[in-house]
Scaffold this motif. Structure first.
Motif, short mmCIF file in Angstrom:
data_model
loop_
_atom_site.label_atom_id
_atom_site.label_comp_id
_atom_site.label_asym_id
_atom_site.label_seq_id
_atom_site.Cartn_x
_atom_site.Cartn_y
_atom_site.Cartn_z
N ARG A 179 0.61 -1.16 -0.06
CA ARG A 179 0.41 -0.24 0.21
C ARG A 179 0.84 1.56 -0.35
N GLN A 213 1.48 3.50 -3.21
CA GLN A 213 0.90 5.24 -3.20
C GLN A 213 2.47 6.09 -3.10
N GLU A 237 11.45 12.37 -11.41
CA GLU A 237 10.23 11.78 -10.72
C GLU A 237 9.78 10.36 -11.45
N LYS A 294 -4.57 5.47 -3.49
CA LYS A 294 -4.21 6.90 -3.84
C LYS A 294 -3.22 7.84 -4.20
N SER A 344 -1.81 14.33 -2.04
CA SER A 344 -3.02 14.73 -2.28
C SER A 344 -2.28 16.59 -3.11
N ASN A 347 10.05 13.58 4.59
CA ASN A 347 9.58 13.08 4.71
C ASN A 347 10.37 11.35 4.23
N GLU A 389 16.62 14.33 -4.33
CA GLU A 389 15.24 15.15 -4.11
C GLU A 389 16.41 16.15 -3.32
N GLY A 393 0.32 13.93 6.13
CA GLY A 393 -1.23 13.07 6.44
C GLY A 393 -1.95 13.70 7.78
N SER A 402 -4.77 9.07 12.60
CA SER A 402 -4.26 8.31 11.85
C SER A 402 -4.33 6.77 11.84
N ASN A 434 -2.78 4.14 10.41
CA ASN A 434 -1.60 3.53 9.92
C ASN A 434 -0.20 3.22 10.64
N LYS A 475 7.32 3.50 8.83
CA LYS A 475 7.93 4.80 10.01
C LYS A 475 8.51 4.70 10.68
N ASN A 505 3.51 11.85 11.59
CA ASN A 505 2.94 12.72 11.06
C ASN A 505 3.75 13.77 11.64
#
Ligand code: 3HC
Length: 308
Positions: free
Chosen positions: A33, A37, A72, A103, A106, A132, A155, A196, A202, A204, A214, A218
């Motif tokens: 997942r 994403q 990218e 997803k 955003s 992140n 990056e 997030g 959250s 997850n 992680k 977040n």
């Protein structure tokens, strides 16, 4: 030692889980997942800046932007490859994206209205991505962590070129300075939303932290991004659009205003400024590329046939 105990011991020792290792179904599912994403975000993320490649103000800016957008695409390919080591199928992941069953970030649903947006995306969006992604270099799943090392190196070029572009514009005309401030006003809050929902909302984070997928929550990463961005904004000479933003000596962090979580929910659920356009563009590109995939598969089958 049972397979489960071996998995748990590997995580506890901060070692890597590799594709051939036993892993709980939930771990595999969460990794597919998150990696999928992330990959979708990289590919969709090509669109906002890609729109400016033909309209860059100089050959140098065009070459830099071309290199960044190509990077990218490469990030997306590394990440889809990492997802495939878990048994995911790249074509299936693309269909899930196009059909809205998976997803992407955003942030890529906002329009790039002027060339200053290209600089602000480099500075803030890639800056948020760095906050992140650097901890994800220590994520427990081996292929994901190793992909992050290469991605983070690229990056940092993305962020530096964006900040340098903005420094140039801020030394330009008043109209250029206004363009930069306008872009900062439009991208600041959506950049904070990239990290997030708040930890308390959250679903997850707790499990992903327990599995060391992680390494920070977040809110921790969001705070790190705010603390990093404030001095950069001051050096640039722009104002971050948050009247509540101030240094808190007790916390030794910057306090900042309330994020409009209803906006994040709206954008994630498909009702952002450009969600439909972004997905339609991706659907068309996937359709237009079908003949290439079929030709490559036919060629591979023929070569296989020849080898016998
Ligand atoms: N945009 C879209 N969806 C989001 C989101 C955002 N900004 N923030 C959270 N979500 C989704 C989550 O995917 C989850 O939905 P799901 O269960 O259906 O997948 C739900 O909202 C709840 O959020 P959680 O915090 O519980 O979910 P996660 O633990 O997955 O955390 C995340 C979300 C922090 C984005 C995490 O997935 C992550 O760190 N992903 C890897 C990094 C990444 O994807 N970055 C996106 C940008 S890539 C980029 O910036 C490219 C650069 O070149 C510009």
């Amino acid at each position: 030692m049972t397979q489960e105990a071996a998995f748990t011991a590997t995580i506890e020792k901060d070692q890597r889980i590799e594709p051939r290792d036993w892993m709980p179904d939930g771990y595999r599912k969460t990794m597919i997942r998150q990696i999928a994403q992330h990959a979708h975000s990289e590919i969709i993320g090509m669109q906002p800046e890609g729109a400016w490649i033909t309209r860059a103000p100089s050959l140098r800016r065009k070459a830099i932007l071309l290199a960044k957008v190509q990077d990218e695409a490469g990030h997306g390919l590394y990440l889809y490859s990492a997802a495939e080591t878990l048994g995911a199928d790249r074509g299936d992941l693309t269909r899930r994206l196009i059909e809205g069953r998976q997803k992407y970030s955003s942030i890529f649903n906002y329009p790039t209205l002027t060339f200053a947006d290209v600089g602000v995306i480099g500075w803030l969006v890639d800056g948020a991505a760095i906050c992140n992604q650097v901890p994800l270099c220590r994520s427990s799943f081996g292929p994901y962590a190793r992909a992050m090392i290469r991605i983070c190196k690229e990056e940092s070029f993305h962020q530096r070129q964006g900040y340098e572009l903005l420094m140039t514009m801020m030394r330009g005309t008043e109209a250029q300075r206004d363009m930069v401030q306008d872009a900062v006003n439009r991208w600041w809050w959506p950049s904070l939303m990239m990290f997030g929902p708040p930890d308390a909302e959250s679903p997850n984070t707790a499990q992903s932290m327990a599995w060391k997928i992680k390494r920070h929550t977040n809110d921790e990463l969001r705070q790190r991004f705010v603390d990093m961005s404030v001095p950069q904004a001051s050096a640039l000479g722009v104002t971050l659009p948050d009247p509540d933003l101030r240094w808190n000596p007790e916390r030794e962090h910057h306090d900042f205003g309330e994020i409009d979580w209803s906006e994040l929910k709206r954008v994630i659920s498909g009702d952002g400024p450009l969600n439909a356009e972004r997905i339609e563009h991706r659907r068309r590109a996937d359709e237009d590329g079908e003949w290439v995939r079929s030709a490559a598969a036919a060629h591979a089958a023929k070569k296989q046939g020849v080898r016998g």
